[in-house]
Design an enzyme around this catalytic site. Structure first.
Site, short mmCIF file in Angstrom:
data_model
loop_
_atom_site.label_atom_id
_atom_site.label_comp_id
_atom_site.label_asym_id
_atom_site.label_seq_id
_atom_site.Cartn_x
_atom_site.Cartn_y
_atom_site.Cartn_z
CB THR A 66 -0.95 0.04 1.24
OG1 THR A 66 -0.14 0.02 2.42
CG2 THR A 66 -1.92 -1.11 1.25
CD1 TRP A 67 5.26 4.29 0.07
CD2 TRP A 67 6.49 3.32 -1.51
NE1 TRP A 67 6.31 5.11 -0.19
CE2 TRP A 67 7.09 4.55 -1.16
CE3 TRP A 67 7.10 2.52 -2.49
CZ2 TRP A 67 8.26 5.00 -1.75
CZ3 TRP A 67 8.26 2.97 -3.08
CH2 TRP A 67 8.83 4.20 -2.72
CG ASP A 122 3.56 -4.25 4.03
OD1 ASP A 122 3.96 -4.63 5.13
OD2 ASP A 122 4.10 -3.32 3.39
CE1 TYR A 156 5.57 2.57 3.17
CE2 TYR A 156 3.78 0.98 3.11
CZ TYR A 156 5.13 1.28 3.03
OH TYR A 156 6.04 0.27 2.81
CD GLN A 185 7.61 -5.13 3.68
OE1 GLN A 185 7.44 -4.12 3.03
NE2 GLN A 185 6.75 -5.49 4.62
CE1 TYR A 209 11.80 -2.34 -1.03
CE2 TYR A 209 11.87 -3.27 1.18
CZ TYR A 209 12.42 -2.45 0.20
OH TYR A 209 13.56 -1.74 0.45
CG LEU A 262 4.54 -6.38 -9.83
CD1 LEU A 262 3.16 -5.74 -9.86
CD2 LEU A 262 4.61 -7.52 -10.85
NE ARG A 285 11.28 0.39 -5.74
CZ ARG A 285 11.75 0.92 -4.66
NH1 ARG A 285 11.60 2.18 -4.45
NH2 ARG A 285 12.37 0.23 -3.74
P1 NAP Z 1 5.55 -2.85 -7.04
O1 NAP Z 1 4.49 -3.56 -6.29
O2 NAP Z 1 6.72 -3.61 -7.54
O3 NAP Z 1 4.94 -2.04 -8.26
C1 NAP Z 1 3.82 -1.19 -8.13
C2 NAP Z 1 3.53 -0.60 -9.49
O4 NAP Z 1 3.20 -1.66 -10.40
C3 NAP Z 1 2.38 0.35 -9.49
O5 NAP Z 1 2.72 1.41 -10.35
C4 NAP Z 1 1.22 -0.46 -10.06
O6 NAP Z 1 0.31 0.34 -10.79
C5 NAP Z 1 1.95 -1.38 -11.00
N1 NAP Z 1 1.23 -2.65 -11.20
C6 NAP Z 1 0.67 -3.43 -10.25
N2 NAP Z 1 0.12 -4.54 -10.80
C7 NAP Z 1 0.33 -4.43 -12.13
C8 NAP Z 1 -0.02 -5.24 -13.24
N3 NAP Z 1 -0.69 -6.39 -13.07
N4 NAP Z 1 0.34 -4.82 -14.48
C9 NAP Z 1 1.01 -3.66 -14.66
N5 NAP Z 1 1.38 -2.85 -13.65
C10 NAP Z 1 1.04 -3.24 -12.39
O7 NAP Z 1 6.18 -1.64 -6.17
P2 NAP Z 1 6.04 -1.05 -4.71
O8 NAP Z 1 4.75 -0.38 -4.49
O9 NAP Z 1 7.31 -0.29 -4.51
O10 NAP Z 1 6.15 -2.32 -3.74
C11 NAP Z 1 5.03 -3.02 -3.26
C12 NAP Z 1 4.81 -2.79 -1.78
O11 NAP Z 1 5.97 -3.14 -1.03
C13 NAP Z 1 4.59 -1.33 -1.38
O12 NAP Z 1 3.31 -0.87 -1.73
C14 NAP Z 1 4.85 -1.40 0.12
O13 NAP Z 1 3.74 -1.96 0.81
C15 NAP Z 1 6.05 -2.34 0.14
N6 NAP Z 1 7.33 -1.60 0.16
C16 NAP Z 1 8.06 -1.67 1.31
C17 NAP Z 1 9.27 -1.00 1.41
C18 NAP Z 1 10.03 -1.12 2.69
O14 NAP Z 1 10.99 -0.33 2.90
N7 NAP Z 1 9.69 -2.03 3.55
C19 NAP Z 1 9.78 -0.25 0.33
C20 NAP Z 1 9.04 -0.22 -0.84
C21 NAP Z 1 7.82 -0.92 -0.91
P3 NAP Z 1 -1.18 0.69 -10.25
O15 NAP Z 1 -1.03 1.16 -8.85
O16 NAP Z 1 -1.63 1.73 -11.19
O17 NAP Z 1 -2.01 -0.56 -10.32
#
Ligand code: NAP
Length: 253
Positions: free
Chosen positions: A3-4, A34, A39, A150, A178, A181, A183
């Site tokens: 949910t970031w 998560d 956030y 994580q 995390y 994809l 990002r």
């Molecule tokens: P991610 O999940 O790798 O990628 C998110 C991006 O991918 C968004 O732009 C989303 O677009 C797009 N997307 C999702 N499903 C898709 C699909 N089926 N086809 C095409 N594009 C798609 O990146 P993230 O948000 O960085 O990482 C996920 C989560 O990990 C975060 O939300 C957070 O909860 C956690 N995180 C934790 C840390 C930490 O320090 N612990 C750091 C970074 C992230 P739409 O939103 O438009 O669907």
């Protein structure tokens, strides 16, 4: 589901769409959500709270405490604030978002254990911890098991394969991957076309399947749209064969 960047919508319609997307994911079985106090300055937790209303029993809620809040009393207060925003009485997983070398890990883990004893937290986890930091976190917990670490893991960032992944598997610490994809930089996810065709899966679906292929790894893709959420939810309906897993691994380099 991650949910970031969820929780700071530009319009009320965007907010509704983010909540609907999370609800749809829950309906489809993506029951680990998560979030973090960090956030959207707490708004992400509020939005998750709205999405899980009426279905608390079927959701695994993971949230995180920010590294400036790792002194004993700050951990307790941060947890209370998070639970309030989420509208729940306990979190399934409470994670240290990043290590803070200026605050003794024993002090932080002491507070974490008090939260478990008080019934406010079920499991304790960490995030962005190296092997050494994870070992110290586990030591500080004594007999209480450290549930998870994580860390970033995807086809575009495989650095944990040089040791942390194997360490966590050996110690039975779940790796929560995390940015699975990359990002959202899907074209950068190097997956042979033949594999997409063979499994009739999209690039995102194969990427999630690949990330979670190894034992002890779960992924938390973020999607603010129902379409992407629906696509991601069925990504594990077929398992990649070992040969195809290896082919993807080799082509990702
Ligand atoms: P991610 O999940 O790798 O990628 C998110 C991006 O991918 C968004 O732009 C989303 O677009 C797009 N997307 C999702 N499903 C898709 C699909 N089926 N086809 C095409 N594009 C798609 O990146 P993230 O948000 O960085 O990482 C996920 C989560 O990990 C975060 O939300 C957070 O909860 C956690 N995180 C934790 C840390 C930490 O320090 N612990 C750091 C970074 C992230 P739409 O939103 O438009 O669907």
């Amino acid at each position: 589901m991650g949910t970031w960047k969820i929780g700071s919508p530009r319009t009320p319609a965007e907010r509704t769409s983010q909540i609907e997307s999370l609800k749809r994911g829950l309906e489809l079985g993506m029951t680990l959500v998560d979030t973090a106090e960090f956030y959207a300055d707490g708004e992400s937790e509020r939005l998750v709270g709205e999405a899980i209303k009426g279905r608390r029993d079927s959701v695994f809620v993971a949230t995180k405490v920010w590294p400036t809040n790792l002194h004993h009393d700050d951990v307790l207060a941060a947890c209370d604030r998070s639970l309030k925003r989420l509208g729940i009485s306990f979190a399934d997983l409470y994670q240290i978002h990043w290590p803070n070398p200026r605050i003794p890990i024993r002090e932080t883990m002491g507070a974490m254990q008090e939260l478990v004893t008080a019934g406010k937290v079920r499991h304790i986890g960490v995030s962005n911890f190296s092997i050494e930091e994870t070992k110290k976190a586990q030591e500080a917990l004594g007999r209480t098991e450290l549930a998870s670490n994580q860390v970033e893991y995807s086809l575009v960032n495989r650095s944990i394969e040089s040791g942390l992944l194997q360490f966590c598997q050996k110690e039975r610490i779940t790796v929560i991957a995390y940015s699975p994809l990359g990002r959202g930089s899907l074209p950068a996810l190097s997956i042979p076309e033949s594999i997409l065709t063979k499994y009739r899966m999209t690039r995102a679906q194969v990427a999630l399947n690949w990330v979670t292929w190894k034992q002890g790894v779960v992924a938390i893709p973020k999607s603010a749209t129902k379409e992407h959420t629906e696509e991601n939810a069925v990504s594990l309906s077929t398992r990649l064969s070992e040969r195809d897993y290896d082919t993807i691994s080799r082509s990702a380099g």
